[in-house]
Design a protein around this motif. Sequence first.
Motif, PDB file in Angstrom:
ATOM      1  N   LEU A   1      -1.816 -11.396  -2.943  1.00 34.42           N
ATOM      2  CA  LEU A   1      -2.812 -11.284  -4.771  1.00 34.42           C
ATOM      3  C   LEU A   1      -1.754 -10.542  -5.398  1.00 34.42           C
ATOM      4  O   LEU A   1      -2.249  -9.935  -6.912  1.00 34.42           O
ATOM      5  N   GLY A   2      -0.907 -10.653  -5.729  1.00 37.09           N
ATOM      6  CA  GLY A   2      -0.425  -9.378  -6.710  1.00 37.09           C
ATOM      7  C   GLY A   2       1.066  -9.149  -6.289  1.00 37.09           C
ATOM      8  O   GLY A   2       2.229 -10.191  -5.604  1.00 37.09           O
ATOM      9  N   LYS A   3       1.964  -8.017  -6.336  1.00 40.10           N
ATOM     10  CA  LYS A   3       3.451  -8.293  -6.513  1.00 40.10           C
ATOM     11  C   LYS A   3       4.082  -7.209  -4.875  1.00 40.10           C
ATOM     12  O   LYS A   3       4.521  -7.881  -4.554  1.00 40.10           O
TER      13      LYS A   3
ATOM     14  N   THR B   1       3.252 -14.351   6.788  1.00 38.60           N
ATOM     15  CA  THR B   1       2.886 -15.230   6.153  1.00 38.60           C
ATOM     16  C   THR B   1       2.715 -15.015   4.366  1.00 38.60           C
ATOM     17  O   THR B   1       3.003 -15.537   3.367  1.00 38.60           O
ATOM     18  N   LEU B   2       3.189 -13.306   4.824  1.00 37.11           N
ATOM     19  CA  LEU B   2       3.047 -12.629   3.040  1.00 37.11           C
ATOM     20  C   LEU B   2       4.340 -13.480   2.529  1.00 37.11           C
ATOM     21  O   LEU B   2       5.945 -12.818   3.336  1.00 37.11           O
ATOM     22  N   THR B   3       3.603 -13.018   1.256  1.00 35.18           N
ATOM     23  CA  THR B   3       5.541 -13.775   0.441  1.00 35.18           C
ATOM     24  C   THR B   3       5.932 -12.628  -0.789  1.00 35.18           C
ATOM     25  O   THR B   3       6.811 -12.421  -0.971  1.00 35.18           O
ATOM     26  N   THR B   4       5.522 -11.220  -0.418  1.00 35.97           N
ATOM     27  CA  THR B   4       5.756 -10.427  -1.393  1.00 35.97           C
ATOM     28  C   THR B   4       5.879  -9.115  -0.658  1.00 35.97           C
ATOM     29  O   THR B   4       5.626  -9.043   0.564  1.00 35.97           O
ATOM     30  N   ASP B   5       6.823  -7.832  -1.211  1.00 25.99           N
ATOM     31  CA  ASP B   5       6.197  -6.680  -0.166  1.00 25.99           C
ATOM     32  C   ASP B   5       5.401  -5.920   0.360  1.00 25.99           C
ATOM     33  O   ASP B   5       3.781  -7.269  -0.724  1.00 25.99           O
ATOM     34  N   TYR B   6       5.922  -5.212   0.842  1.00 28.90           N
ATOM     35  CA  TYR B   6       3.958  -4.429   1.378  1.00 28.90           C
ATOM     36  C   TYR B   6       4.545  -3.175   1.932  1.00 28.90           C
ATOM     37  O   TYR B   6       5.715  -3.152   2.437  1.00 28.90           O
TER      38      TYR B   6
ATOM     39  N   ASP C   1       0.193  -3.609  -6.220  1.00 29.34           N
ATOM     40  CA  ASP C   1      -1.035  -4.160  -7.360  1.00 29.34           C
ATOM     41  C   ASP C   1      -1.719  -4.660  -6.406  1.00 29.34           C
ATOM     42  O   ASP C   1      -2.625  -5.596  -7.441  1.00 29.34           O
ATOM     43  N   TYR C   2      -2.024  -5.163  -5.139  1.00 27.76           N
ATOM     44  CA  TYR C   2      -2.755  -5.671  -4.220  1.00 27.76           C
ATOM     45  C   TYR C   2      -3.526  -4.995  -2.986  1.00 27.76           C
ATOM     46  O   TYR C   2      -1.870  -4.829  -2.846  1.00 27.76           O
ATOM     47  N   ILE C   3      -4.457  -5.843  -2.333  1.00 29.83           N
ATOM     48  CA  ILE C   3      -4.418  -5.011  -0.911  1.00 29.83           C
ATOM     49  C   ILE C   3      -4.462  -6.327  -0.646  1.00 29.83           C
ATOM     50  O   ILE C   3      -5.447  -6.697  -0.661  1.00 29.83           O
ATOM     51  N   VAL C   4      -4.227  -5.902   0.997  1.00 27.24           N
ATOM     52  CA  VAL C   4      -5.161  -6.698   2.705  1.00 27.24           C
ATOM     53  C   VAL C   4      -5.929  -5.747   3.178  1.00 27.24           C
ATOM     54  O   VAL C   4      -4.895  -5.053   3.633  1.00 27.24           O
ATOM     55  N   ALA C   5      -6.373  -6.037   3.464  1.00 24.84           N
ATOM     56  CA  ALA C   5      -7.481  -5.155   4.431  1.00 24.84           C
ATOM     57  C   ALA C   5      -7.430  -5.948   5.711  1.00 24.84           C
ATOM     58  O   ALA C   5      -7.911  -6.843   5.598  1.00 24.84           O
TER      59      ALA C   5
ATOM     60  N   ALA D   1     -10.916  -1.918  -9.557  1.00 22.53           N
ATOM     61  CA  ALA D   1      -9.974  -1.534  -8.136  1.00 22.53           C
ATOM     62  C   ALA D   1      -9.035  -2.622  -8.051  1.00 22.53           C
ATOM     63  O   ALA D   1      -9.295  -3.751  -9.043  1.00 22.53           O
ATOM     64  N   LEU D   2      -7.625  -2.341  -7.064  1.00 22.27           N
ATOM     65  CA  LEU D   2      -7.503  -3.463  -6.861  1.00 22.27           C
ATOM     66  C   LEU D   2      -7.442  -4.482  -6.247  1.00 22.27           C
ATOM     67  O   LEU D   2      -9.083  -4.443  -5.779  1.00 22.27           O
ATOM     68  N   PRO D   3      -7.374  -5.733  -6.740  1.00 24.35           N
ATOM     69  CA  PRO D   3      -7.874  -6.893  -5.768  1.00 24.35           C
ATOM     70  C   PRO D   3      -7.905  -7.017  -4.741  1.00 24.35           C
ATOM     71  O   PRO D   3      -6.645  -6.285  -3.863  1.00 24.35           O
ATOM     72  N   ILE D   4      -8.362  -6.950  -3.764  1.00 20.43           N
ATOM     73  CA  ILE D   4      -8.335  -6.937  -1.949  1.00 20.43           C
ATOM     74  C   ILE D   4      -8.689  -8.461  -1.353  1.00 20.43           C
ATOM     75  O   ILE D   4      -9.672  -9.557  -1.586  1.00 20.43           O
TER      76      ILE D   4
END
Length: 368
Positions: free
Chosen positions: A29-31, A54-59, A87-91, A126-129
Amino acid sequence: MDGSFRFYLPTEVIYGANVVKKAGAALALGKKALIVTGESSAKLSGALDDVLSTLTTDYVIFSEVESNPSVETVIRGGKLARQEGCDYIVAIGGGSPLDAAKVMGILAANDANPLDLYAQGWQNRALPIATIPTTAGTGSEVTQYAVLTIQEEQTKKGLGGPDLFPRVAYLDPKYTASLPLDVTVDTAVDALSHLIEGYLSKRATAASDLTALQGIATWSTALEQLQKGVLDGEARSALLLASCLGGITIAQTATAIVHGLGYPLTYFHGLPHGRANGMLIGAYLRFTEKAAPDKVANVLDLLGLTSVEQFSALMEHFFARYRHELQLSQEQVESYAAKAALTNNAANSLGDPSLREVTEILRASTID
Ligand code: NAP
Ligand code: ZN
């Protein structure tokens, strides 16, 4: 009531097998993501592996969320998100990591003390989740609430805000397959309590009744297996769906006195959230039956039961052991009830329970 209502659920819900992997690049949902988890369930359930592949961004991963998350934990997670420029969260996890992630999302975007958020709110969104539940209970994946343990007030307290609705919820029943039986039962009963309290809430509407009643019907298809203590994929799928429907319901109606009384049982006696609720629902139904006999009859009917006594016996089947261990004194009952009677949960309850009635619900639930 004049029948008017508002139904708001901005969270996109994606339910089914392998939904995380199927999301592909859309999972991001972000960078840069802050991935928020508990200690081990994200790995154990297989959800973390699916996210990482699956994630295509840094984390960056924050994996320290405890059950009934504390203010200190959300401060640490919020700080990490800022330091790392997330800039976004995966919970991923049960309600605890999901709720903690929501508050971390506020703190990442606002220089604030979590305790002040309750009274003062917050300025920046809040950051998108993206949420990925691994329990079938809280429905937090689709609600605008986050429940924290507040030591200063010696209780748990829900924080709410429209930007706390997750952007998207990925529900894959396979992530709940690793749940031990006790957590399965506790969390399933939490889902049931959301559905029942939502249906019996003063804030219930024609629209929230749809999700509540369908949720109870779906939940009841898993009841026999819950009682036997062996659950197949179909039962777990039903419970995850019912739990999500419960979340959608309480996002509209909030919860009632069962939750208000359950929080002190968790805070002072360490009872898991759903288990605390389960001990209370029978007496709550007995009380509510006076104000809304037809609605209570509908709930019982959907569960295949004919009386509140049968419902209480069902909860005893699950929780008698823990109830006997609890052993509350009359003073404790009065003190917890006094606190619960002042909550919005009490104000939300059909029949307007007085302090005496709230005390009686807790007494009947905990003292033989
Ligand atoms: P939880 O506290 O998130 O998790 C309970 C336990 O289950 C933890 O030990 C956890 O391990 C483990 N677990 C989770 N998923 C698992 C899996 N797939 N396999 C094996 N173990 C697993 O429990 P919860 O009942 O889901 O959440 C309770 C919290 O949610 C409470 O704080 C409650 O107040 C809140 N809540 C929020 C809402 C809302 O609308 N936001 C509604 C109701 C309740 P790990 O520690 O390793 O993760
Ligand atoms: Zn709950």
